[in-house]
Design a protein around this motif. Structure first.
Motif, short mmCIF file in Angstrom:
data_model
loop_
_atom_site.label_atom_id
_atom_site.label_comp_id
_atom_site.label_asym_id
_atom_site.label_seq_id
_atom_site.Cartn_x
_atom_site.Cartn_y
_atom_site.Cartn_z
N LYS A 1 -6.12 9.93 -6.83
CA LYS A 1 -4.87 10.41 -7.42
C LYS A 1 -5.04 11.88 -7.76
O LYS A 1 -5.99 12.25 -8.47
CB LYS A 1 -4.54 9.61 -8.68
N GLU B 1 -0.71 5.77 -14.44
CA GLU B 1 -1.58 5.35 -13.34
C GLU B 1 -2.49 4.20 -13.79
O GLU B 1 -2.73 3.25 -13.02
CB GLU B 1 -2.43 6.54 -12.87
N THR C 1 -2.38 0.52 -12.12
CA THR C 1 -3.59 0.00 -11.50
C THR C 1 -4.04 -1.31 -12.14
O THR C 1 -4.45 -2.24 -11.45
CB THR C 1 -4.73 1.05 -11.60
#
Length: 245
Positions: A215, A234, A238
């Motif tokens: 990322k 994120e 995830t």
């Protein structure tokens, strides 16, 4: 003295996120995360010896030894799924901690490696042996410490010993053969970080047999300060946990 600080205990949380600071950093760096992270996640930030409320504790000078101590301190907190987030020096420590936990049958569900090269691809820069002004210049250049604060002689006298120790610890680190990680890794990097390129960050994929993702966010070495919401988003995505409402 305990190794982790938890700004907000959440007995109901389904997961724990252990956050490991950068060289010269302390647990307070992650304090604001507790307010923004999902209620399903309890955040624990490592407090390395020799700083903040552990100022009287002796330094640990070897990265592998520090990883063993961190893994041991996590053992009583492994009663639910665990993820690791490390920034810069903390990312390498997170990797070594994950290897130890995997060996012991309690592997984390994910490792987030932020703002640094992969463990087997360390840089050649040496900061620890430079004079005080040069060490301060390096810290200020990275963007993680207030330059004005470091101009205060008394504060500088307190901060520099543990900063210098941390730089030496990570600069002396060498990747050792052994347990190969099976844990998924996400590497996160700022697009203008002077110390790690996207290609170098991508090499994290070579140290795990688990899934790998890269990322890239806007910013320098401390991109995660202005981009905190993006980093936490994120992590939520995830780990498949609901975002904070």
């Amino acid at each position: 003295m305990t190794w982790f600080r938890c700004a907000e205990t959440r007995p109901w949380a389904s997961m724990r996120l252990f956050c490991l600071p950068h060289a010269g950093g302390s647990a307070v760096f992650y304090r604001s995360w507790a307010k923004e992270v999902s209620p399903a996640v309890e955040v624990h930030a490592a407090q390395y010896p020799g700083r903040a409320d552990r100022m009287a504790d002796p330094f640990v000078t070897d990265a592998h030894q520090l990883a063993r101590l961190l893994a041991g301190a996590m053992a009583p907190l492994m009663d639910r799924p665990t993820a690791l987030f490390g920034h810069s020096m903390g990312a390498v420590l997170a990797y070594e901690v994950a290897r130890l936990l995997q060996e012991r049958g309690s592997a984390p569900v994910h490792v987030f490696a932020s703002g640094t090269r992969a463990p087997h691809d360390r840089g050649e820069d040496r900061v620890a042996g430079r004079d005080d002004d040069a060490v301060v210049a390096e810290i200020v250049g990275l963007g993680g410490t207030d330059a004005e604060a470091l101009r205060d002689p008394e504060l500088r006298e307190l901060v520099l010993p543990y900063v210098r120790n941390d730089f030496a610890l990570i600069e002396d680190y060498a990747h050792r053969p052994g347990t190969r990680l099976a844990v998924p890794i996400t590497a996160i990097v700022g697009d203008s970080d002077p110390h790690v390129t996207e290609e170098q960050a991508a090499a994290w994929g070579e140290v795990t047999d688990g899934r790998f993702a890269l990322k890239v966010l806007p910013g320098d070495h401390f991109y995660l300060v202005p981009c905190q919401s993006d980093v936490i988003a994120e992590i939520h995505r995830t780990l498949e946990v609901p975002a904070a409402s």
